[in-house]
Design a protein around this motif. Structure first.
Motif, PDB file in Angstrom:
ATOM      1  N   ASP A   1      87.606 -16.196 -46.800  1.00  0.00           N
ATOM      2  CA  ASP A   1      88.266 -16.338 -45.699  1.00  0.00           C
ATOM      3  C   ASP A   1      88.113 -17.832 -45.889  1.00  0.00           C
ATOM      4  OD1 ASP A   1      89.231 -16.312 -42.951  1.00  0.00           O
ATOM      5  OD2 ASP A   1      88.688 -14.720 -42.270  1.00  0.00           O
ATOM      6  N   PRO A   2      89.150 -18.872 -45.209  1.00  0.00           N
ATOM      7  CA  PRO A   2      88.843 -19.975 -45.082  1.00  0.00           C
ATOM      8  C   PRO A   2      88.704 -20.470 -43.481  1.00  0.00           C
ATOM      9  CG  PRO A   2      91.455 -19.790 -46.504  1.00  0.00           C
ATOM     10  CD  PRO A   2      90.698 -18.605 -46.288  1.00  0.00           C
ATOM     11  N   SER A   3      89.359 -19.434 -42.533  1.00  0.00           N
ATOM     12  CA  SER A   3      89.033 -19.604 -41.634  1.00  0.00           C
ATOM     13  C   SER A   3      87.795 -19.174 -40.814  1.00  0.00           C
ATOM     14  CB  SER A   3      89.944 -18.660 -40.083  1.00  0.00           C
ATOM     15  OG  SER A   3      89.356 -17.676 -40.562  1.00  0.00           O
ATOM     16  N   ARG A   4      87.087 -18.450 -41.876  1.00  0.00           N
ATOM     17  CA  ARG A   4      85.233 -18.849 -41.916  1.00  0.00           C
ATOM     18  C   ARG A   4      84.643 -19.942 -42.413  1.00  0.00           C
ATOM     19  NH1 ARG A   4      83.775 -11.913 -42.318  1.00  0.00           N
ATOM     20  NH2 ARG A   4      81.954 -12.967 -41.482  1.00  0.00           N
ATOM     21  N   PRO A   5      83.415 -20.442 -40.950  1.00  0.00           N
ATOM     22  CA  PRO A   5      83.087 -21.286 -41.984  1.00  0.00           C
ATOM     23  C   PRO A   5      82.188 -21.496 -42.688  1.00  0.00           C
ATOM     24  CG  PRO A   5      81.518 -20.213 -39.570  1.00  0.00           C
ATOM     25  CD  PRO A   5      82.534 -19.934 -40.370  1.00  0.00           C
ATOM     26  N   LEU A   6      82.168 -22.715 -43.883  1.00  0.00           N
ATOM     27  CA  LEU A   6      80.962 -22.760 -44.308  1.00  0.00           C
ATOM     28  C   LEU A   6      79.231 -21.733 -45.023  1.00  0.00           C
ATOM     29  CD1 LEU A   6      81.850 -25.780 -46.768  1.00  0.00           C
ATOM     30  CD2 LEU A   6      83.000 -23.232 -47.387  1.00  0.00           C
ATOM     31  N   THR A   7      79.003 -20.882 -45.134  1.00  0.00           N
ATOM     32  CA  THR A   7      78.004 -20.361 -44.692  1.00  0.00           C
ATOM     33  C   THR A   7      76.877 -20.541 -46.078  1.00  0.00           C
ATOM     34  OG1 THR A   7      79.457 -18.819 -43.509  1.00  0.00           O
ATOM     35  CG2 THR A   7      77.177 -18.364 -44.010  1.00  0.00           C
ATOM     36  N   GLY A   8      75.757 -20.303 -45.966  1.00  0.00           N
ATOM     37  CA  GLY A   8      74.677 -21.145 -47.208  1.00  0.00           C
ATOM     38  C   GLY A   8      74.865 -19.305 -48.457  1.00  0.00           C
ATOM     39  N   VAL A   9      75.244 -19.357 -49.467  1.00  0.00           N
ATOM     40  CA  VAL A   9      75.268 -18.303 -49.847  1.00  0.00           C
ATOM     41  C   VAL A   9      74.406 -17.158 -49.858  1.00  0.00           C
ATOM     42  CG1 VAL A   9      76.590 -19.136 -51.948  1.00  0.00           C
ATOM     43  CG2 VAL A   9      73.684 -18.613 -52.935  1.00  0.00           C
ATOM     44  N   PHE A  10      73.262 -17.664 -49.410  1.00  0.00           N
ATOM     45  CA  PHE A  10      71.735 -16.789 -49.951  1.00  0.00           C
ATOM     46  C   PHE A  10      72.235 -15.588 -48.079  1.00  0.00           C
ATOM     47  CE2 PHE A  10      69.951 -20.220 -52.168  1.00  0.00           C
ATOM     48  CZ  PHE A  10      70.202 -19.069 -53.486  1.00  0.00           C
ATOM     49  N   ALA A  11      72.689 -16.192 -47.079  1.00  0.00           N
ATOM     50  CA  ALA A  11      73.522 -15.699 -46.236  1.00  0.00           C
ATOM     51  C   ALA A  11      74.625 -14.599 -46.489  1.00  0.00           C
ATOM     52  CB  ALA A  11      73.381 -16.893 -44.901  1.00  0.00           C
ATOM     53  N   THR A  12      74.885 -14.466 -47.926  1.00  0.00           N
ATOM     54  CA  THR A  12      76.204 -13.984 -47.734  1.00  0.00           C
ATOM     55  C   THR A  12      76.318 -12.993 -49.152  1.00  0.00           C
ATOM     56  OG1 THR A  12      77.265 -15.422 -49.379  1.00  0.00           O
ATOM     57  CG2 THR A  12      77.925 -16.022 -47.038  1.00  0.00           C
ATOM     58  N   ARG A  13      76.872 -11.673 -49.754  1.00  0.00           N
ATOM     59  CA  ARG A  13      77.304 -11.548 -50.631  1.00  0.00           C
ATOM     60  C   ARG A  13      78.082 -11.947 -51.217  1.00  0.00           C
ATOM     61  NH1 ARG A  13      74.189  -5.762 -49.831  1.00  0.00           N
ATOM     62  NH2 ARG A  13      75.423  -5.636 -51.490  1.00  0.00           N
ATOM     63  N   SER A  14      78.281 -12.908 -51.231  1.00  0.00           N
ATOM     64  CA  SER A  14      79.078 -13.355 -52.797  1.00  0.00           C
ATOM     65  C   SER A  14      78.129 -13.387 -54.315  1.00  0.00           C
ATOM     66  CB  SER A  14      79.297 -15.017 -52.110  1.00  0.00           C
ATOM     67  OG  SER A  14      80.009 -15.354 -53.455  1.00  0.00           O
ATOM     68  N   ALA A  15      79.244 -12.962 -54.956  1.00  0.00           N
ATOM     69  CA  ALA A  15      78.933 -12.931 -56.145  1.00  0.00           C
ATOM     70  C   ALA A  15      78.684 -14.373 -56.487  1.00  0.00           C
ATOM     71  CB  ALA A  15      80.319 -12.884 -56.737  1.00  0.00           C
ATOM     72  N   ASP A  16      78.986 -15.393 -56.111  1.00  0.00           N
ATOM     73  CA  ASP A  16      78.724 -16.542 -56.795  1.00  0.00           C
ATOM     74  C   ASP A  16      77.660 -17.055 -56.047  1.00  0.00           C
ATOM     75  OD1 ASP A  16      81.493 -16.605 -58.148  1.00  0.00           O
ATOM     76  OD2 ASP A  16      82.250 -17.119 -56.277  1.00  0.00           O
TER      77      ASP A  16
END
Length: 142
Positions: free
Chosen positions: A78-93
């Motif tokens: 969601d581009p409206s949400r600020p960039l966040t470090g991947v280790f603080a997300t569930r991103s596959a990337d």
């Protein structure tokens, strides 16, 4: 000084799902993932002993189509949400794209296949481990 060899992973099985593209998969299994099967390699099938229908387990996968050079993302794409470090997300990337999938076992089939509900991984995703979901009580950790 030489550096030690990196970790070595061997898939214990493979996801078999109607989800064929990352774009088709929900972000999380509880967001509408179809039932799927996890085909365990014969060398590892004995490791399924004790897993039963109705049980919740965690399936760890290697998200083989993930981008491994990504360190910051917009959560949930969601581009409206600020960039966040991947280790603080569930991103596959992420540098080491290990997927964690809490699923319900529908059936343990005789050929070493798990029939599960709530798995958002795409068809052909390597499975690297399976673990039981633990209850929160200290006694369950004994």
């Amino acid at each position: 000084m030489s550096s030690p060899a990196g970790p070595s992973l061997r898939p214990i099985g493979w996801v078999r799902s109607t989800l064929e593209r990352c774009a088709d998969a929900p972000k999380q299994g509880f967001e509408g993932a179809p039932e799927a099967r996890v085909r365990i390699e014969p060398d590892f099938a004995r490791g399924l002993d004790g897993i039963e229908a109705g049980q919740e387990i965690v399936i760890l996968t290697w998200l083989h189509q993930a981008r491994r050079n990504v360190l910051a993302v917009h959560p949930r794409d969601d581009p409206s949400r600020p960039l966040t470090g991947v280790f603080a997300t569930r991103s596959a990337d992420r540098p080491n794209p290990v997927g964690l999938h809490r699923v319900e076992v529908v059936d343990v089939e005789h050929d070493g296949t798990l029939h599960v509900r709530g798995l958002e991984a795409i068809d052909g995703t390597p499975v690297i481990d399976i673990k039981p979901v633990l209850a929160r009580s200290p006694r369950s950790l004994e």
